[in-house]
Design a protein around this motif. Structure first.
Motif, PDB file in Angstrom:
ATOM      1  N   THR A   1      -2.928  -0.986  -2.660  1.00  0.00           N
ATOM      2  CA  THR A   1      -3.991  -0.106  -2.200  1.00  0.00           C
ATOM      3  C   THR A   1      -3.468   1.352  -2.506  1.00  0.00           C
ATOM      4  O   THR A   1      -1.649   1.619  -1.679  1.00  0.00           O
TER       5      THR A   1
ATOM      6  N   ASP B   1       1.001   5.642  -0.152  1.00  0.00           N
ATOM      7  CA  ASP B   1       0.643   6.692   0.444  1.00  0.00           C
ATOM      8  C   ASP B   1       1.160   8.301  -0.754  1.00  0.00           C
ATOM      9  O   ASP B   1       2.532   7.885   0.203  1.00  0.00           O
TER      10      ASP B   1
ATOM     11  N   SER C   1       1.091  -0.773  -0.279  1.00  0.00           N
ATOM     12  CA  SER C   1       0.164   0.191   0.289  1.00  0.00           C
ATOM     13  C   SER C   1       0.837   1.344   0.125  1.00  0.00           C
ATOM     14  O   SER C   1       1.815   1.256   0.627  1.00  0.00           O
TER      15      SER C   1
ATOM     16  N   THR D   1     -13.481  -0.588  -3.792  1.00  0.00           N
ATOM     17  CA  THR D   1     -13.169   0.599  -2.318  1.00  0.00           C
ATOM     18  C   THR D   1     -13.817   1.001  -1.507  1.00  0.00           C
ATOM     19  O   THR D   1     -14.716   0.413  -1.598  1.00  0.00           O
ATOM     20  N   ALA D   2     -13.205   0.871  -0.413  1.00  0.00           N
ATOM     21  CA  ALA D   2     -13.262   1.200   0.784  1.00  0.00           C
ATOM     22  C   ALA D   2     -12.947   1.672   2.050  1.00  0.00           C
ATOM     23  O   ALA D   2     -11.773   2.031   0.981  1.00  0.00           O
ATOM     24  N   HIS D   3     -14.231   3.079   2.424  1.00  0.00           N
ATOM     25  CA  HIS D   3     -13.282   3.924   3.381  1.00  0.00           C
ATOM     26  C   HIS D   3     -11.426   4.538   2.863  1.00  0.00           C
ATOM     27  O   HIS D   3     -11.057   4.997   2.983  1.00  0.00           O
ATOM     28  N   GLY D   4     -12.011   5.176   2.034  1.00  0.00           N
ATOM     29  CA  GLY D   4     -11.425   6.334   0.706  1.00  0.00           C
ATOM     30  C   GLY D   4     -10.192   5.068   0.096  1.00  0.00           C
ATOM     31  O   GLY D   4      -9.013   6.884  -0.028  1.00  0.00           O
ATOM     32  N   ARG D   5     -10.243   3.585   0.205  1.00  0.00           N
ATOM     33  CA  ARG D   5      -9.143   3.489  -0.131  1.00  0.00           C
ATOM     34  C   ARG D   5      -9.156   2.504  -1.165  1.00  0.00           C
ATOM     35  O   ARG D   5     -10.226   1.601  -1.188  1.00  0.00           O
ATOM     36  N   SER D   6      -8.321   2.235  -3.013  1.00  0.00           N
ATOM     37  CA  SER D   6      -8.697   1.345  -3.698  1.00  0.00           C
ATOM     38  C   SER D   6      -7.406   0.209  -3.436  1.00  0.00           C
ATOM     39  O   SER D   6      -6.546   0.578  -3.634  1.00  0.00           O
TER      40      SER D   6
END
Ligand code: ARG
Ligand code: ZN
Length: 465
Positions: A189, A64, A62, A207-212
């Protein structure tokens, strides 16, 4: 047209000693049961590792883009080639928080770009084993000997991930040499709104909770340097070509207008390449067109080449030609890089010739006209000398000129038969220079040693063919 062998070349052949370069010498082992820190590639001595082979990588990452932090979990499925009390993975930078071997916590330490792993119990020769590595940090590209960035390269909206020759180790623990190819699964992610693109076939996203999370599968064997996990704000287009290939294109909107007319030609380029090289070797296809002005190169990431800006048509032809030459048929040693770049460059010349442009002969003549002091003649393509030279002009252009001379010498029919046999016989495998020249001799029935010695190994500008 059969070429007579000029006397000067015969002399050069005699002077140039033993035959063409063979595979790389084995790396010195550290000890009986300790895997070597490299596979013995003289240009990159720590690349890859000894004592085992990886068959599969499962990479759960993941990223950011804001903080540039990468969190990773890698699961490697491997097989011991010898008894192993210790073995290495290649990993540069990043923080490792845990390693297991066969579900049991293993010892580990960092030693430069080596992650040294000590399994609780020694691995038996032939034993299939599973290694997990948990890690995180802010990845940084390595700088190659030629000065270019290599690996995980941050961009203004994500990361441009291109690892030739060394950069895979900047984002996942690997047996980082083309000798060891494996299949891959990716789960990537990123913040919702960004897209993460890897190799092979797209399996879906969620996509869930603002993340794909984007899942990808590269099922045919792949060298670590050809893996990507490029992240950005992309426009995605998916379609199936008339020939049944699944295409996934991801394009940075800033490059979209310039890229569109070229990407539209991808199906016809792949069809043309399949016509002369043989069947397209992979299940997925496509392009990743990023906006990464600081990078300065494109890469033939397997099944889906990666461009730092909208590519021109010849670049598209070049990177897709690598799918046969370089990706499906891999190097055994970086010294043989002309087998990648010379072939992809000659594919450009062939494409131009067969699409109403200059003939390959004309292209050859244009380059041959360069004076003896030109950088084109600085070193022979079959012996670049060091890792800093592997992407220099002689590898690309004199490598392509070598193929053109081969074609002139054996004729079109034999020449194209050689190219197809090279791709077919070694599909999903490897080849070295000596194997290529042997194939060319076998198919053509000609003694091609003078030609190859002159064009691949001779110092300076070769005499007029
Ligand atoms: N293989 C790429 C090509 O198709 C070039 C990669 C250059 N990489 C580098 N680190 N200089 O031409
Ligand atoms: Zn290339």
């Amino acid at each position: 047209m059969a070429a007579a062998v000029p006397v000067a070349l015969t002399a050069l052949l005699a002077a140039s000693g033993p035959a063409l370069a063979g595979p790389a010498a084995a790396a010195p082992a550290r000890g009986g049961t300790v895997g070597a820190a490299g596979v013995g590639d003289p240009y990159f001595p720590l690349a890859g590792n000894g004592g085992y082979h990886v068959s599969h990588y499962g990479l759960t990452l993941s990223y950011d883009p804001g903080s540039r932090r990468l969190d990773g979990a890698a699961v490697l499925t491997a097989r011991a080639a010898q008894r192993l009390t210790q073995f290495d993975l290649d990993l540069k930078g990043l923080t490792v928080t845990g390693v297991t071997v066969d579900h049991v916590k293993a010892g580990y330490r960092r030693d430069g770009q080596e992650l040294v792993v000590t399994p609780r119990t020694p691995l038996r020769p032939g034993h299939a084993f599973r290694v997990t590595v948990a890690y995180h940090g802010v990845p940084a590209p390595v700088t190659d000997p030629d000065g270019s960035p290599d690996g995980w390269i941050p961009t203004d909206d994500g990361a441009f991930v291109a690892g030739e020759p060394q950069g895979a180790m900047t984002w996942f623990p690997a047996d980082n040499h083309p000798l060891d190819k494996a299949s891959y699964d990716f789960a990537l992610t990123v913040p919702a709104g960004r897209t993460a693109v890897a190799n092979g076939v797209f399996l879906g996203s969620r996509t869930a909770h603002g993340r794909s999370t984007f899942r990808w599968r590269q099922s045919e064997p792949m060298a670590a340097y050809l893996a990507t996990a490029t992240v950005g704000t992309f426009r995605v287009e998916r379609y199936t070509t008339p020939d049944g290939l699944e295409v996934y294109d991801a394009v940075d909107p800033r490059e979209a207008a310039a890229a569109a007319p070229v990407l539209k030609k991808l199906p016809s380029v792949l069809k043309w390449e399949s016509g002369i090289f043989g069947p397209y070797p992979f299940r997925g296809a496509g392009a990743i067109v990023d906006h990464a002005p600081s990078v300065g190169f494109a890469l033939e990431t397997q099944s889906r080449p990666l461009y730092d800006s909208a590519p021109g048509l010849t670049t598209l032809v070049h990177e897709n030609a690598h799918q046969w030459f370089g990706d499906s048929v891999s190097l055994t040693s970086w010294k043989d890089i002309w087998l990648n770049e010379g072939f992809a460059t000659y594919a450009e010349w062939l494409y131009t010739e067969q699409h109403g442009g200059a003939s390959a002969q004309k292209e050859f003549d244009k380059f041959y006209a360069r004076p003896a002091g030109d950088a084109l003649w600085a070193f022979p393509p079959g012996d670049p000398g060091n890792g800093g030279n592997i992407f220099a002009t002689p590898v690309y252009v004199r490598g392509a000129m070598t193929l053109h001379e081969l074609r002139r010498t054996v004729g079109d029919q034999a020449f194209f038969r050689i190219l197809r046999a090279w791709a077919a016989d070694r599909r999903d495998g490897h080849g070295d220079t000596a194997q290529f020249t042997a194939l060319a001799q076998r198919v053509s029935g000609k003694d091609l040693r003078p030609l190859f010695h002159t064009w691949l190994l001779g110092q300076g500008k070769p005499a007029r063919p």
